[in-house]
Scaffold this motif. Structure first.
Motif, PDB file in Angstrom:
ATOM      1  N   MET A   1      66.445  94.775  -9.135  1.00  0.00           N
ATOM      2  CA  MET A   1      65.292  93.958  -8.805  1.00  0.00           C
ATOM      3  C   MET A   1      64.756  93.315 -10.084  1.00  0.00           C
ATOM      4  O   MET A   1      64.632  93.978 -11.104  1.00  0.00           O
ATOM      5  CB  MET A   1      64.207  94.810  -8.152  1.00  0.00           C
ATOM      6  N   PRO A   2      64.420  92.045 -10.014  1.00  0.00           N
ATOM      7  CA  PRO A   2      63.893  91.348 -11.183  1.00  0.00           C
ATOM      8  C   PRO A   2      62.505  91.864 -11.581  1.00  0.00           C
ATOM      9  O   PRO A   2      61.685  92.206 -10.736  1.00  0.00           O
ATOM     10  CB  PRO A   2      63.795  89.888 -10.734  1.00  0.00           C
ATOM     11  N   SER A   3      62.278  91.891 -12.878  1.00  0.00           N
ATOM     12  CA  SER A   3      61.007  92.363 -13.424  1.00  0.00           C
ATOM     13  C   SER A   3      60.183  91.180 -13.908  1.00  0.00           C
ATOM     14  O   SER A   3      60.691  90.292 -14.596  1.00  0.00           O
ATOM     15  CB  SER A   3      61.291  93.325 -14.590  1.00  0.00           C
ATOM     16  N   TYR A   4      58.909  91.186 -13.537  1.00  0.00           N
ATOM     17  CA  TYR A   4      57.975  90.125 -13.908  1.00  0.00           C
ATOM     18  C   TYR A   4      56.747  90.725 -14.561  1.00  0.00           C
ATOM     19  O   TYR A   4      56.456  91.914 -14.393  1.00  0.00           O
ATOM     20  CB  TYR A   4      57.526  89.341 -12.663  1.00  0.00           C
ATOM     21  N   ARG A   5      56.012  89.880 -15.264  1.00  0.00           N
ATOM     22  CA  ARG A   5      54.697  90.246 -15.809  1.00  0.00           C
ATOM     23  C   ARG A   5      53.685  89.190 -15.390  1.00  0.00           C
ATOM     24  O   ARG A   5      53.956  87.997 -15.475  1.00  0.00           O
ATOM     25  CB  ARG A   5      54.716  90.286 -17.339  1.00  0.00           C
ATOM     26  N   ALA A   6      52.536  89.649 -14.966  1.00  0.00           N
ATOM     27  CA  ALA A   6      51.390  88.771 -14.732  1.00  0.00           C
ATOM     28  C   ALA A   6      50.395  89.076 -15.844  1.00  0.00           C
ATOM     29  O   ALA A   6      50.022  90.234 -16.044  1.00  0.00           O
ATOM     30  CB  ALA A   6      50.769  89.029 -13.363  1.00  0.00           C
ATOM     31  N   VAL A   7      50.009  88.040 -16.573  1.00  0.00           N
ATOM     32  CA  VAL A   7      49.100  88.193 -17.715  1.00  0.00           C
ATOM     33  C   VAL A   7      47.868  87.340 -17.441  1.00  0.00           C
ATOM     34  O   VAL A   7      47.973  86.127 -17.247  1.00  0.00           O
ATOM     35  CB  VAL A   7      49.779  87.746 -19.031  1.00  0.00           C
ATOM     36  N   LEU A   8      46.704  87.980 -17.406  1.00  0.00           N
ATOM     37  CA  LEU A   8      45.465  87.297 -17.038  1.00  0.00           C
ATOM     38  C   LEU A   8      44.378  87.557 -18.068  1.00  0.00           C
ATOM     39  O   LEU A   8      44.084  88.709 -18.385  1.00  0.00           O
ATOM     40  CB  LEU A   8      44.991  87.777 -15.666  1.00  0.00           C
ATOM     41  N   GLN A   9      43.802  86.482 -18.581  1.00  0.00           N
ATOM     42  CA  GLN A   9      42.678  86.611 -19.518  1.00  0.00           C
ATOM     43  C   GLN A   9      41.428  87.019 -18.760  1.00  0.00           C
ATOM     44  O   GLN A   9      41.166  86.517 -17.661  1.00  0.00           O
ATOM     45  CB  GLN A   9      42.417  85.292 -20.234  1.00  0.00           C
ATOM     46  N   ILE A  10      40.644  87.895 -19.368  1.00  0.00           N
ATOM     47  CA  ILE A  10      39.371  88.345 -18.807  1.00  0.00           C
ATOM     48  C   ILE A  10      38.273  87.874 -19.756  1.00  0.00           C
ATOM     49  O   ILE A  10      38.250  88.259 -20.926  1.00  0.00           O
ATOM     50  CB  ILE A  10      39.327  89.881 -18.668  1.00  0.00           C
ATOM     51  N   THR A  11      37.375  87.042 -19.246  1.00  0.00           N
ATOM     52  CA  THR A  11      36.354  86.470 -20.124  1.00  0.00           C
ATOM     53  C   THR A  11      34.977  87.091 -19.933  1.00  0.00           C
ATOM     54  O   THR A  11      34.065  86.806 -20.692  1.00  0.00           O
ATOM     55  CB  THR A  11      36.272  84.943 -19.920  1.00  0.00           C
ATOM     56  N   GLY A  12      34.825  87.957 -18.927  1.00  0.00           N
ATOM     57  CA  GLY A  12      33.549  88.631 -18.733  1.00  0.00           C
ATOM     58  C   GLY A  12      33.541  89.413 -17.431  1.00  0.00           C
ATOM     59  O   GLY A  12      34.446  89.271 -16.613  1.00  0.00           O
ATOM     60  N   LEU A  13      32.534  90.247 -17.276  1.00  0.00           N
ATOM     61  CA  LEU A  13      32.367  91.021 -16.035  1.00  0.00           C
ATOM     62  C   LEU A  13      31.312  90.370 -15.156  1.00  0.00           C
ATOM     63  O   LEU A  13      30.322  89.847 -15.661  1.00  0.00           O
ATOM     64  CB  LEU A  13      31.930  92.447 -16.348  1.00  0.00           C
ATOM     65  N   ARG A  14      31.523  90.438 -13.872  1.00  0.00           N
ATOM     66  CA  ARG A  14      30.506  89.973 -12.940  1.00  0.00           C
ATOM     67  C   ARG A  14      29.472  91.096 -12.791  1.00  0.00           C
ATOM     68  O   ARG A  14      29.802  92.280 -12.921  1.00  0.00           O
ATOM     69  CB  ARG A  14      31.121  89.612 -11.602  1.00  0.00           C
ATOM     70  N   PRO A  15      28.210  90.749 -12.556  1.00  0.00           N
ATOM     71  CA  PRO A  15      27.154  91.767 -12.449  1.00  0.00           C
ATOM     72  C   PRO A  15      27.492  92.846 -11.436  1.00  0.00           C
ATOM     73  O   PRO A  15      28.012  92.572 -10.349  1.00  0.00           O
ATOM     74  CB  PRO A  15      25.925  90.961 -12.005  1.00  0.00           C
ATOM     75  N   GLY A  16      27.211  94.084 -11.829  1.00  0.00           N
ATOM     76  CA  GLY A  16      27.379  95.214 -10.937  1.00  0.00           C
ATOM     77  C   GLY A  16      28.769  95.825 -10.913  1.00  0.00           C
ATOM     78  O   GLY A  16      29.018  96.747 -10.141  1.00  0.00           O
ATOM     79  N   HIS A  17      29.671  95.341 -11.739  1.00  0.00           N
ATOM     80  CA  HIS A  17      31.038  95.871 -11.752  1.00  0.00           C
ATOM     81  C   HIS A  17      31.339  96.512 -13.099  1.00  0.00           C
ATOM     82  O   HIS A  17      31.168  95.887 -14.135  1.00  0.00           O
ATOM     83  CB  HIS A  17      32.051  94.758 -11.484  1.00  0.00           C
ATOM     84  N   PRO A  18      31.807  97.755 -13.082  1.00  0.00           N
ATOM     85  CA  PRO A  18      32.173  98.423 -14.335  1.00  0.00           C
ATOM     86  C   PRO A  18      33.506  97.878 -14.856  1.00  0.00           C
ATOM     87  O   PRO A  18      34.324  97.363 -14.085  1.00  0.00           O
ATOM     88  CB  PRO A  18      32.300  99.894 -13.931  1.00  0.00           C
ATOM     89  N   PRO A  19      33.762  97.996 -16.144  1.00  0.00           N
ATOM     90  CA  PRO A  19      34.994  97.453 -16.735  1.00  0.00           C
ATOM     91  C   PRO A  19      36.281  97.959 -16.079  1.00  0.00           C
ATOM     92  O   PRO A  19      37.229  97.192 -15.899  1.00  0.00           O
ATOM     93  CB  PRO A  19      34.922  97.903 -18.194  1.00  0.00           C
ATOM     94  N   GLU A  20      36.315  99.233 -15.705  1.00  0.00           N
ATOM     95  CA  GLU A  20      37.548  99.780 -15.128  1.00  0.00           C
ATOM     96  C   GLU A  20      37.906  99.141 -13.785  1.00  0.00           C
ATOM     97  O   GLU A  20      39.048  99.169 -13.339  1.00  0.00           O
ATOM     98  CB  GLU A  20      37.489 101.306 -14.995  1.00  0.00           C
ATOM     99  N   ARG A  21      36.940  98.522 -13.139  1.00  0.00           N
ATOM    100  CA  ARG A  21      37.184  97.884 -11.843  1.00  0.00           C
ATOM    101  C   ARG A  21      38.133  96.687 -11.969  1.00  0.00           C
ATOM    102  O   ARG A  21      38.823  96.333 -11.010  1.00  0.00           O
ATOM    103  CB  ARG A  21      35.850  97.474 -11.204  1.00  0.00           C
ATOM    104  N   VAL A  22      38.183  96.075 -13.147  1.00  0.00           N
ATOM    105  CA  VAL A  22      39.070  94.928 -13.360  1.00  0.00           C
ATOM    106  C   VAL A  22      40.524  95.338 -13.141  1.00  0.00           C
ATOM    107  O   VAL A  22      41.244  94.733 -12.346  1.00  0.00           O
ATOM    108  CB  VAL A  22      38.872  94.331 -14.773  1.00  0.00           C
ATOM    109  N   MET A  23      40.964  96.381 -13.833  1.00  0.00           N
ATOM    110  CA  MET A  23      42.350  96.820 -13.707  1.00  0.00           C
ATOM    111  C   MET A  23      42.612  97.390 -12.316  1.00  0.00           C
ATOM    112  O   MET A  23      43.686  97.173 -11.740  1.00  0.00           O
ATOM    113  CB  MET A  23      42.689  97.849 -14.781  1.00  0.00           C
ATOM    114  N   GLU A  24      41.638  98.087 -11.755  1.00  0.00           N
ATOM    115  CA  GLU A  24      41.811  98.627 -10.402  1.00  0.00           C
ATOM    116  C   GLU A  24      42.053  97.501  -9.396  1.00  0.00           C
ATOM    117  O   GLU A  24      42.950  97.594  -8.558  1.00  0.00           O
ATOM    118  CB  GLU A  24      40.582  99.441  -9.993  1.00  0.00           C
TER     119      GLU A  24
END
Length: 101
Positions: free
Chosen positions: A1-24
Motif C-alpha cells: 500500500m502506498p504511503s502518504y503524508r498530510a502536512v498542515l500548518q497550525i496558526t492558532g487555536l480556536r476559543p475553548g479548544h485545548p492544544p491536544e485537540r488539534v492532533m486528535e
C-alpha cells in the motif's frame, strides 16, 4: 500500500479548544478513512505544523493520489473546527523520498 503524508500548518487555536485537540481531530478524521501509521508536531520557521503518515489502498496512481488528497482535505476540515490553519501539503513516498503530489 502506498504511503502518504498530510502536512498542515497550525496558526492558532480556536476559543475553548485545548492544544491536544488539534492532533486528535486530525487523527480521527484521517483514521476514519485510512490506517494512520504515525503523527508528529513540528515547528518549522516558527510555525507549528502537524504531519500524519497514512496508507492508501493500492489502485492506479491517479486514484491513490485522489484518495490521499480527499482524505487530507477531510482532515483539514476537521482540524479547522478547533484551530486556525495554514498551508496543507500532501506527499507520497517514492523510492525512499517524500515527493509532493
Amino acid at each position: 500500500m502506498p504511503s502518504y503524508r498530510a502536512v498542515l500548518q497550525i496558526t492558532g487555536l480556536r476559543p475553548g479548544h485545548p492544544p491536544e485537540r488539534v492532533m486528535e481531530a486530525a487523527q480521527e478524521a484521517l483514521g476514519s478513512r485510512h490506517l494512520v501509521e504515525a503523527s508528529q508536531l513540528d515547528v518549522v520557521r516558527g510555525v507549528p505544523q502537524i504531519t500524519l503518515r497514512f496508507l492508501v489502498e493500492a489502485a492506479s496512481d491517479d486514484d491513490e493520489t485522489a484518495a490521499a488528497w480527499a482524505s487530507a482535505l477531510a482532515m483539514h476540515e476537521a482540524v479547522d473546527e478547533v484551530a486556525t490553519t495554514g498551508r496543507l501539503r500532501v506527499l507520497r513516498q517514492r523510492r525512499g523520498k517524500w515527493v509532493p503530489v
